[in-house]
Design an enzyme around this catalytic site. Structure first.
Site, short mmCIF file in Angstrom:
data_model
loop_
_atom_site.label_atom_id
_atom_site.label_comp_id
_atom_site.label_asym_id
_atom_site.label_seq_id
_atom_site.Cartn_x
_atom_site.Cartn_y
_atom_site.Cartn_z
N THR A 108 11.84 56.71 35.41
CA THR A 108 12.06 57.77 35.93
C THR A 108 13.31 58.02 36.82
OG1 THR A 108 11.02 57.10 38.06
CG2 THR A 108 9.43 58.03 36.25
N ASP A 200 25.56 47.22 36.79
CA ASP A 200 24.67 47.09 37.75
C ASP A 200 25.17 46.44 38.93
OD1 ASP A 200 21.39 47.25 37.51
OD2 ASP A 200 22.40 45.99 39.03
C1 PRP Z 1 21.26 50.70 42.43
C2 PRP Z 1 22.28 50.79 43.46
C3 PRP Z 1 21.67 52.05 44.41
C4 PRP Z 1 20.82 52.69 43.21
C5 PRP Z 1 21.78 53.87 42.91
O1 PRP Z 1 20.09 49.84 42.86
O2 PRP Z 1 22.45 49.89 44.44
O3 PRP Z 1 20.82 51.59 45.35
O4 PRP Z 1 20.85 52.10 42.22
O5 PRP Z 1 21.17 54.72 42.05
P1 PRP Z 1 20.53 56.23 42.58
O6 PRP Z 1 21.77 56.90 43.29
O7 PRP Z 1 20.40 56.68 41.16
O8 PRP Z 1 19.27 56.20 43.18
P2 PRP Z 1 19.01 49.50 42.04
O9 PRP Z 1 17.82 50.22 41.99
O10 PRP Z 1 19.45 48.86 40.61
O11 PRP Z 1 18.43 48.28 42.74
P3 PRP Z 1 18.97 46.84 43.10
O12 PRP Z 1 19.87 46.78 44.02
O13 PRP Z 1 17.85 46.02 43.80
O14 PRP Z 1 19.47 46.16 41.90
N1 URA Z 2 23.02 51.70 39.93
C1 URA Z 2 23.87 50.54 39.57
O1 URA Z 2 23.95 49.39 40.01
N2 URA Z 2 25.15 51.21 38.87
C2 URA Z 2 24.93 52.14 38.39
O2 URA Z 2 25.95 52.78 37.71
C3 URA Z 2 24.10 53.29 38.60
C4 URA Z 2 22.96 52.81 39.59
#
Ligand code: PRP
Ligand code: URA
Length: 209
Positions: A108, A200
């Site tokens: 989602t 990521d």
């Molecule tokens: C990533 C990143 C942000 C988020 C951004 O975290 O560090 O928190 O995605 O995406 P958004 O603007 O669409 O919300 P992730 O959910 O991958 O978690 P993590 O940091 O635990 O890997």
């Molecule tokens: N979260 C990440 O870590 N990378 C992206 O490009 C988008 C969301």
């Protein structure tokens, strides 16, 4: 209306290019993300209010400047935001640190909150929320809404890379928040990843992929 600042300092831009490169290993990625956060903190704290203080140098008494009031609280969005915290603390060692745990549901793309621990006196502090990536904006919007419930003085959001979609969404949801990015990229892809981005951020910091 909050400020929006894309930081074009050559040191930030240079380090960001190495960070984006897929051949950069986690060990170097961690160092670079901390260094970029440190340089961004320098810029993002330009408007901190100063107060006059009497000090004594080895030569004479003088009226000097110090930052007024309580120091900042820095709040990383877990996990990837953790990579930026030491960079901020290198510049502001007495800042308090809160944590907000959110992950993006891969289907989602909605943020799911799993942890929130903020400094008790956050209402008396300016808050710097940090996360390397602003993609759809969902995580930042949600984290800032949680922090606002505790009535901080002011909120700034700092990320390394923003997508236009996330920047617009954050601006619309929290128009009072100042936003600092090292780069504004082109777009999101179909999986919600920033293009060209850096992949990521959490996986690259912690080596989990
Ligand atoms: C990533 C990143 C942000 C988020 C951004 O975290 O560090 O928190 O995605 O995406 P958004 O603007 O669409 O919300 P992730 O959910 O991958 O978690 P993590 O940091 O635990 O890997
Ligand atoms: N979260 C990440 O870590 N990378 C992206 O490009 C988008 C969301």
């Amino acid at each position: 209306m909050g400020k929006i600042m894309i930081m074009d300092h050559p040191l930030i831009q240079h380090k960001l290019s190495i960070l984006r490169d897929k051949s950069t290993a986690s060990k170097d990625f961690r160092i670079l993300i901390e260094e970029i956060a440190m340089l961004m903190t320098y810029e993002a704290t330009r408007d901190l209010p100063l107060t006059d203080v009497e000090i004594e140098t080895p030569i004479t008494i003088m009226t000097a400047k110090k930052i007024s009031g309580k120091k900042l609280a820095v709040v990383p969005i877990l996990r990837a935001g953790i990579g930026m915290v030491d960079g901020v603390l290198n510049m502001i060692p007495s800042a308090r640190v809160g944590h907000i745990g959110l992950y993006r549901d891969p289907e989602t793309l909605q943020p799911v909150e799993y942890y929130c621990k903020l400094p008790a006196d956050i209402g008396e502090r300016e808050v710097l929320v940090v996360d390397p990536m602003l993609a759809t904006g969902g995580s930042a919007i949600d984290a800032i809404s949680q922090i606002k419930k505790r009535g901080p003085k002011h909120i700034k959001f700092m990320c390394t890379i923003a997508a236009p979609e996330g920047l617009d969404a954050l601006k619309n949801s929290h128009p009072d928040v100042d936003i600092y990015c090292a780069a504004l990229d082109e777009k999101l892809n179909d999986h919600g990843y920033i293009v060209p981005g850096l992949g990521d951020a959490g996986d690259r910091i912690f080596g989990t992929k």
